[in-house]
Design an enzyme around this catalytic site. Sequence first.
Site, PDB file in Angstrom:
ATOM      1  N   ASP A 198      -7.935  -5.683   0.594  1.00  0.00           N
ATOM      2  CA  ASP A 198      -8.479  -6.510  -0.476  1.00  0.00           C
ATOM      3  C   ASP A 198      -7.947  -7.930  -0.474  1.00  0.00           C
ATOM      4  OD1 ASP A 198     -10.274  -4.701  -1.399  1.00  0.00           O
ATOM      5  OD2 ASP A 198      -8.743  -3.605  -2.504  1.00  0.00           O
ATOM      6  N   HIS A 228       0.844  -1.188   0.000  1.00  0.00           N
ATOM      7  CA  HIS A 228       0.000   0.000   0.000  1.00  0.00           C
ATOM      8  C   HIS A 228       0.877   1.235   0.000  1.00  0.00           C
ATOM      9  CE1 HIS A 228      -3.088   2.902   1.135  1.00  0.00           C
ATOM     10  NE2 HIS A 228      -3.916   2.025   0.633  1.00  0.00           N
TER      11      HIS A 228
END
Length: 393
Positions: free
Chosen positions: A327, A269
Amino acid sequence: GGIFTYDPGYLSTASSSSGITFIDGDKGILLYRGYPIEQLAEKCDFLEVCFLLMNGELPNGAQKKSFDNTVTGHTMVHEQLARFYTGFRRDAHPMAVMIGVVGALSAFYHDAMDISDAAHRELSAFRLIAKLPTITAMAYKYNIGQPFVYPRNDLNYAQNFMHMMFATPAEEYKPNPVLARALDRILILHADHEQNASTSTVRLAGSSGANPFACISAGIACLWGPAHGGANEACLNMLEEIGDDSRIGEYIARAKDKDDPFRLSGFGHRVYRNFDPRATLMRETCHEVLDELGLHDDRLFKLALKLEKIALEDEYFIERKLYPNVDFYSGIVQRALGIPASMFTAIFTMARTVGWIAQWSEMISDPEYKIGRPRQLYTGAVTRDVVPIASRK
Ligand code: CMC
């Protein structure tokens, strides 16, 4: 002329100020309007979180009731919008359909297009939050060739969405509270995430004064990419492809190989360099759902846990501070709910719509907002003269 900062990918540029969401990527902290995501996920439902994101405060009982009533008053779509779907191939990706249908809402609501009017902006926000589940479920029904199912306003937001997804003329949908709560939690965890790529897209589109439906449609286009919202679908497809524990090593090696474009989907991320707090909550929800359905031995869940463990112990992932993101687990939860992978990003869209519209409203109501207009470093040809076509090489 002029001096510009060159910052591709905005690694060190704040594009706006905002009072909505706070992230501390080193500490793994995510706050909506000051409230920790863990508390919101445990104590609130999605529409309370929507109220919070839009208004800055959590609703009291009466405000919540009135907010829920307004949303349920807008869940239907016009029959003409339903006909819009039939222009798409029946196997069209739901995200392609969403970009088109949400953009087309611009053509239905000429009654509230004055973005300088706060009442118009609020009405558009309600319409978007209320209609997105209907539009999303319709994209699924269209894919599988079943008739559209109308919303049921006696159900809560997540239950109503599952009803529109799974009810058929032959069979009523019976809400399972554990599963509906899991979906509600997915929605809460995806509701906003400060200036991510799709939210920045919505702000940039909106900065020209474009209408909110067109701006959200632009955000949906950005969200579709596999580096952003498309990661949940890509992650489940990756787990299916790995298929078996014995092949994890091979995929880890590919992810580390700089000559191979393959990346572990659901890992890494831009902002979280410690862990993604949403991933922790999603892993918990995953356990709850698999327990409820008696799927403790779910093949892909076990594979995901093992892949996570191996990656977290690997030098490559440790050095680069790559952790599972939200996710990584949301796909497994959705699959257990009976939702196909092709719908995952559309459900992310449904959740993020409130964040997009809250950020758009924040920008439009700021008296100092300007059109977003980045500069560039020009790397093209220097000035030269056009020669007649007959003399060109
Ligand atoms: N697998 C393997 N290597 C990776 C991965 C990954 N998933 N993610 C980053 N890296 C490596 C990357 O190759 C680079 O290595 P090096 O320094 O040797 O060149 C280093 O880690 C830094 O990566 P980056 O691409 O510079 O980092 P970024 O901040 O630009 O990208 C990201 C962030 C999320 C796009 C990226 O981590 C990624 O592509 N992840 C996979 C897709 C994904 O799961 N996206 C969902 C994000 S969370 C949900 C959402 O908000 O949409």
